[in-house]
Design a protein around this motif. Structure first.
Motif, PDB file in Angstrom:
ATOM      1  N   ALA A   1      -4.969  71.545  58.330  1.00 61.34           N
ATOM      2  CA  ALA A   1      -4.568  70.253  58.888  1.00 61.34           C
ATOM      3  C   ALA A   1      -5.779  69.487  59.417  1.00 61.34           C
ATOM      4  O   ALA A   1      -5.840  68.254  59.316  1.00 61.34           O
TER       5      ALA A   1
ATOM      6  N   TYR B   1      -7.287  65.743  58.524  1.00 59.00           N
ATOM      7  CA  TYR B   1      -7.751  64.710  59.463  1.00 59.00           C
ATOM      8  C   TYR B   1      -9.104  64.154  59.036  1.00 59.00           C
ATOM      9  O   TYR B   1      -9.349  62.947  59.122  1.00 59.00           O
TER      10      TYR B   1
ATOM     11  N   ARG C   1      -5.398  60.455  61.152  1.00 52.80           N
ATOM     12  CA  ARG C   1      -4.167  61.025  61.707  1.00 52.80           C
ATOM     13  C   ARG C   1      -3.080  61.151  60.650  1.00 52.80           C
ATOM     14  O   ARG C   1      -2.352  62.146  60.613  1.00 52.80           O
TER      15      ARG C   1
ATOM     16  N   ARG D   1      -3.836  64.126  58.530  1.00 51.76           N
ATOM     17  CA  ARG D   1      -3.561  65.375  59.236  1.00 51.76           C
ATOM     18  C   ARG D   1      -2.071  65.692  59.244  1.00 51.76           C
ATOM     19  O   ARG D   1      -1.670  66.832  58.959  1.00 51.76           O
ATOM     20  N   GLU D   2      -1.240  64.699  59.554  1.00 54.09           N
ATOM     21  CA  GLU D   2       0.201  64.936  59.617  1.00 54.09           C
ATOM     22  C   GLU D   2       0.760  65.274  58.236  1.00 54.09           C
ATOM     23  O   GLU D   2       1.604  66.165  58.101  1.00 54.09           O
TER      24      GLU D   2
END
Length: 211
Positions: free
Chosen positions: A16, A20, A25, A28-29
């Motif tokens: 993850a 990023y 963000r 990453r999500e």
């Protein structure tokens, strides 16, 4: 490649974090959700908790109850944030118990227990499409834990030794996979149980699952 990337970016702990670096963000999500789904399939293909409890208790209760018990146990163990506390699991050798047991039993547990029987060893079989894809899927998931290696490297005392550790580990794993598969299939043939821990009979099955 995972090892080299980790050494160049020591602040990265999981895949993850790589997401990023690639896409901020949002990246990453997205990667975190994809990774969670992916590892659910990888781990799920090898989790035999409810099957083990069924085997040990001789189907003592509903499988759904054992699934719930297994889910709680896995949740508690998965909450341990360091692998150091779980290193003892690596010494469990239930597969080797079964491998040795099938070589000394008179006949496979699933074979007829009296009269002649044919192990029927085939180099090339004729499985259905679903069976073939199931077998291919098992092989793929057996070697599909690579994204989890970021966390392993992060807990190594010397991350620089990752490549050597990886080569040693994979050499042992490939050798063990081949040895177990060849020996169990040679002695059990068409009577190999699925999962294979049940191939040597009820008592060995309970011992192996207990381990």
């Amino acid at each position: 490649m995972v090892g080299r990337f980790k050494i160049r970016h020591p602040d990265v702990y999981s895949v993850a974090d790589v997401g990023y670096m690639i896409g901020g963000r949002v990246g990453r999500e997205f990667i975190a959700i994809a990774y969670w789904l992916y590892m659910t399939c990888v781990v799920g293909s090898g989790l035999l908790s409810s099957i083990a409890l069924n085997a040990i208790s001789t189907h003592g209760t509903c499988t759904a109850v054992f699934v719930a018990v297994s889910a709680v146990a896995v949740f508690l163990l998965a909450s341990i944030q360091t692998l150091e506390k779980l290193s003892f699991v690596g010494w469990v050798g239930s597969v080797l118990i079964v491998t040795i047991a099938v070589t000394i039993t008179e006949r496979p547990a699933a074979a007829p227990q009296s009269g002649p029987y044919d192990i029927d060893i085939l180099i090339f079989g004729k499985p259905s499409f679903a069976s073939a894809m199931g077998a291919v899927g098992q092989l793929l998931f057996a070697w599909a834990g690579t994204p989890a290696m970021f966390g392993l490297i992060a807990e190594m005392r010397r991350p620089q030794d990752f490549t050597k550790a990886l080569l040693a580990c994979q050499t042992v794993m490939v050798s063990l996979y081949l040895a177990v598969a060849i020996v169990v299939y040679y002695y059990c043939g068409q009577y190999v149980a699925s999962p294979a821990l049940g191939s040597a009979g009820p008592m060995i099955k309970k011992i192996a699952y207990g381990m």
